[in-house]
Design an enzyme around this catalytic site. Sequence first.
Site, PDB file in Angstrom:
ATOM      1  N   GLU A 178       0.858  -1.281   0.094  1.00  0.00           N
ATOM      2  CA  GLU A 178      -0.041   0.020  -0.178  1.00  0.00           C
ATOM      3  C   GLU A 178       0.838   1.244  -0.029  1.00  0.00           C
ATOM      4  O   GLU A 178       0.260   2.210   0.369  1.00  0.00           O
ATOM      5  CB  GLU A 178      -1.027  -0.067   1.088  1.00  0.00           C
ATOM      6  CG  GLU A 178      -1.776  -1.358   1.104  1.00  0.00           C
ATOM      7  CD  GLU A 178      -2.923  -1.228   2.205  1.00  0.00           C
ATOM      8  OE1 GLU A 178      -3.829  -0.123   2.005  1.00  0.00           O
ATOM      9  OE2 GLU A 178      -3.278  -2.183   2.983  1.00  0.00           O
ATOM     10  N   HIS A 261     -11.079   2.851  18.373  1.00  0.00           N
ATOM     11  CA  HIS A 261     -12.066   1.978  18.989  1.00  0.00           C
ATOM     12  C   HIS A 261     -11.689   1.070  19.963  1.00  0.00           C
ATOM     13  O   HIS A 261     -10.395   0.885  20.302  1.00  0.00           O
ATOM     14  CB  HIS A 261     -12.043   0.816  17.674  1.00  0.00           C
ATOM     15  CG  HIS A 261     -12.978   1.261  16.619  1.00  0.00           C
ATOM     16  ND1 HIS A 261     -12.963   0.572  15.363  1.00  0.00           N
ATOM     17  CD2 HIS A 261     -13.952   1.956  16.519  1.00  0.00           C
ATOM     18  CE1 HIS A 261     -13.874   0.940  14.599  1.00  0.00           C
ATOM     19  NE2 HIS A 261     -14.524   1.837  15.091  1.00  0.00           N
ATOM     20  N   TYR A 262     -12.433   0.717  21.172  1.00  0.00           N
ATOM     21  CA  TYR A 262     -12.406   0.090  22.032  1.00  0.00           C
ATOM     22  C   TYR A 262     -13.430  -1.006  22.235  1.00  0.00           C
ATOM     23  O   TYR A 262     -14.619  -0.691  22.297  1.00  0.00           O
ATOM     24  CB  TYR A 262     -11.996   0.672  23.588  1.00  0.00           C
ATOM     25  CG  TYR A 262     -11.445  -0.398  24.606  1.00  0.00           C
ATOM     26  CD1 TYR A 262      -9.980  -0.933  24.605  1.00  0.00           C
ATOM     27  CD2 TYR A 262     -12.256  -0.900  25.362  1.00  0.00           C
ATOM     28  CE1 TYR A 262      -9.517  -1.768  25.084  1.00  0.00           C
ATOM     29  CE2 TYR A 262     -11.600  -2.087  26.192  1.00  0.00           C
ATOM     30  CZ  TYR A 262     -10.098  -2.202  25.937  1.00  0.00           C
ATOM     31  OH  TYR A 262     -10.152  -3.068  26.884  1.00  0.00           O
ATOM     32  N   SER A 265     -10.009  -4.381  16.538  1.00  0.00           N
ATOM     33  CA  SER A 265     -10.080  -5.869  15.737  1.00  0.00           C
ATOM     34  C   SER A 265      -8.282  -6.174  15.900  1.00  0.00           C
ATOM     35  O   SER A 265      -8.032  -7.324  16.163  1.00  0.00           O
ATOM     36  CB  SER A 265     -10.590  -5.714  14.527  1.00  0.00           C
ATOM     37  OG  SER A 265     -11.909  -5.680  14.700  1.00  0.00           O
ATOM     38  N   TYR A 267      -4.672  -5.435  17.626  1.00  0.00           N
ATOM     39  CA  TYR A 267      -4.324  -4.699  18.849  1.00  0.00           C
ATOM     40  C   TYR A 267      -2.589  -4.025  18.417  1.00  0.00           C
ATOM     41  O   TYR A 267      -1.684  -4.319  18.946  1.00  0.00           O
ATOM     42  CB  TYR A 267      -4.007  -5.762  19.804  1.00  0.00           C
ATOM     43  CG  TYR A 267      -5.331  -6.161  20.559  1.00  0.00           C
ATOM     44  CD1 TYR A 267      -5.860  -5.152  21.494  1.00  0.00           C
ATOM     45  CD2 TYR A 267      -6.205  -7.064  19.534  1.00  0.00           C
ATOM     46  CE1 TYR A 267      -7.147  -5.417  21.942  1.00  0.00           C
ATOM     47  CE2 TYR A 267      -7.727  -7.037  20.263  1.00  0.00           C
ATOM     48  CZ  TYR A 267      -8.099  -6.452  21.314  1.00  0.00           C
ATOM     49  OH  TYR A 267      -9.319  -6.595  21.716  1.00  0.00           O
ATOM     50  N   HIS A 268      -2.830  -3.178  17.530  1.00  0.00           N
ATOM     51  CA  HIS A 268      -1.712  -2.182  17.435  1.00  0.00           C
ATOM     52  C   HIS A 268      -2.226  -0.758  17.164  1.00  0.00           C
ATOM     53  O   HIS A 268      -3.188  -0.538  16.405  1.00  0.00           O
ATOM     54  CB  HIS A 268      -0.799  -2.556  16.072  1.00  0.00           C
ATOM     55  CG  HIS A 268       0.142  -1.774  15.570  1.00  0.00           C
ATOM     56  ND1 HIS A 268       1.513  -2.181  15.573  1.00  0.00           N
ATOM     57  CD2 HIS A 268       0.092  -0.469  15.210  1.00  0.00           C
ATOM     58  CE1 HIS A 268       2.288  -0.935  15.068  1.00  0.00           C
ATOM     59  NE2 HIS A 268       1.368   0.104  14.795  1.00  0.00           N
ATOM     60  N   HIS A 270      -3.793   2.357  16.325  1.00  0.00           N
ATOM     61  CA  HIS A 270      -4.356   2.953  15.153  1.00  0.00           C
ATOM     62  C   HIS A 270      -5.567   4.037  15.468  1.00  0.00           C
ATOM     63  O   HIS A 270      -6.064   3.778  16.380  1.00  0.00           O
ATOM     64  CB  HIS A 270      -4.445   2.094  13.966  1.00  0.00           C
ATOM     65  CG  HIS A 270      -5.453   1.104  14.461  1.00  0.00           C
ATOM     66  ND1 HIS A 270      -5.218  -0.092  14.910  1.00  0.00           N
ATOM     67  CD2 HIS A 270      -6.967   1.082  13.990  1.00  0.00           C
ATOM     68  CE1 HIS A 270      -6.509  -0.598  15.167  1.00  0.00           C
ATOM     69  NE2 HIS A 270      -7.547   0.014  14.869  1.00  0.00           N
TER      70      HIS A 270
HETATM   71  P1  M7G Z   1     -10.146  -1.596  14.310  1.00  0.00           P
HETATM   72  O1  M7G Z   1     -10.479  -0.530  15.146  1.00  0.00           O
HETATM   73  O2  M7G Z   1      -8.857  -2.561  14.681  1.00  0.00           O
HETATM   74  O3  M7G Z   1     -11.182  -2.558  14.163  1.00  0.00           O
HETATM   75  O4  M7G Z   1      -9.676  -1.079  12.880  1.00  0.00           O
HETATM   76  P2  M7G Z   1     -12.344  -2.597  13.047  1.00  0.00           P
HETATM   77  O5  M7G Z   1     -11.838  -3.319  11.716  1.00  0.00           O
HETATM   78  O6  M7G Z   1     -13.308  -3.528  13.764  1.00  0.00           O
HETATM   79  O7  M7G Z   1     -12.787  -1.247  12.697  1.00  0.00           O
HETATM   80  C1  M7G Z   1      -8.943  -1.711  11.932  1.00  0.00           C
HETATM   81  C2  M7G Z   1      -9.134  -0.723  10.772  1.00  0.00           C
HETATM   82  O8  M7G Z   1      -8.243  -1.053   9.923  1.00  0.00           O
HETATM   83  C3  M7G Z   1     -10.367  -1.201   9.933  1.00  0.00           C
HETATM   84  O9  M7G Z   1     -11.203   0.072   9.849  1.00  0.00           O
HETATM   85  C4  M7G Z   1     -10.046  -1.816   8.627  1.00  0.00           C
HETATM   86  O10 M7G Z   1     -11.033  -1.474   7.870  1.00  0.00           O
HETATM   87  C5  M7G Z   1      -8.735  -1.275   8.432  1.00  0.00           C
HETATM   88  N1  M7G Z   1      -7.876  -2.244   7.688  1.00  0.00           N
HETATM   89  C6  M7G Z   1      -7.870  -3.603   7.833  1.00  0.00           C
HETATM   90  N2  M7G Z   1      -7.045  -4.253   7.168  1.00  0.00           N
HETATM   91  C7  M7G Z   1      -6.775  -5.601   7.266  1.00  0.00           C
HETATM   92  C8  M7G Z   1      -6.411  -3.239   6.194  1.00  0.00           C
HETATM   93  C9  M7G Z   1      -5.751  -3.091   5.167  1.00  0.00           C
HETATM   94  O11 M7G Z   1      -4.969  -4.204   4.806  1.00  0.00           O
HETATM   95  N3  M7G Z   1      -5.291  -2.030   4.639  1.00  0.00           N
HETATM   96  C10 M7G Z   1      -5.855  -0.882   5.181  1.00  0.00           C
HETATM   97  N4  M7G Z   1      -5.567   0.222   4.431  1.00  0.00           N
HETATM   98  N5  M7G Z   1      -6.667  -0.848   6.123  1.00  0.00           N
HETATM   99  C11 M7G Z   1      -7.168  -2.261   6.674  1.00  0.00           C
END
Ligand code: M7G
Length: 330
Positions: A178, A261-262, A265, A267-268, A270
């Site tokens: 990306e 978010h808490y 999904s 755990y790093h 963001h």
């Molecule tokens: P989160 O708060 O961990 O949980 O957010 P959620 O997925 O339930 O919202 C992780 C965020 O990373 C989400 O908004 C996903 O759409 C985004 N995400 C996940 N993946 C695997 C990727 C990826 O490969 N590339 C990008 N750019 N975003 C991703």
Amino acid sequence: MATTEAKREAVAAESDEFSHEVKRAKTDQEKGREDGKESQSENILAGFKTSKVLSDSAREKIMFIHGKIDDQDAVVVLEKTPFREETLTDLFSSSSLRLEMKNDIYSSYRLQAPPHLNEIKTTVMYPATEKHVKRYQQQESFLVEETEEDYHSISLPYIEKHSLGLQWVYNILEKKAETEKVVYEDPDPDVGFVLLPDLKWDQKQLDNLYLIAITHQRDIKSLRDLTPEHLPLLQNIFQKGKDAILQRYNLPASKLRVYLHYQPSYYHLHIHFTKLGYEAPGCCVERAHLLSDVIQNLQSDPCYYKTRTLYFPLRADDGLLDKFREAGRL
Ligand code: M7G
């Protein structure tokens, strides 16, 4: 509605195989763009055999389908994309109209748009595990109350054992995937981050703008780990993220919803940057924590996120929910 939202959230909560699929597709797409044309990928869905519609929403125009590709399980998500103002002229001039009914000043038609104005955002998880298939099935949610003690005795041990892979995150930080999509990067190892479009955003219109800022620091799992020591990092992401979005998309901070978010999904640490007014999956009060509130809470109480009881929803099939039940906390 809530269930569809939970499923939309789950679209992004995939395993490593999914990330690999997505990365591969993006890389091909990016290569295509470098050549001055979008690449046409091989149609891996040509032989897709539908087993079951896991769930769908007519209002949100999204469908989650379980099926097989070459005898292996796959999950496909089909989602109709929003209309775009800049393509309206093209849409009206190059489509065909079929009259369905006319009555006085009222008439209704079936408009058949040319293929380039009629795309469907398609996410493929293949090979999919049983976990993927389960994630997209209609599920009830339950609100969980997590005290400091619960976090250490129930949540943390579960997260350490069962959380989703972070390879896709490391690929972004290490510029292995990306890279073309990065909107802004601060390379500082302590307060730096990478800001890029979220997987959920097709980047075709600003109405559903969705970016994520991923920290270079790798040892902050979630909100629970945050202390005042992280304030410079959070303030840096907040300020530079807003500046970068203003510069690239001409959207001022007053048009943004910036939050964590808490439970997340992944755990790093963001941070989510979405357009205000866009009901992004997971922006509900029981899951989203505004970054500005997080900063203020840490400023007024250094132990705020270590000690506070936090509330969040869990789906019925979430293993963490079972742990809360076993501990008599639900
Ligand atoms: P989160 O708060 O961990 O949980 O957010 P959620 O997925 O339930 O919202 C992780 C965020 O990373 C989400 O908004 C996903 O759409 C985004 N995400 C996940 N993946 C695997 C990727 C990826 O490969 N590339 C990008 N750019 N975003 C991703």
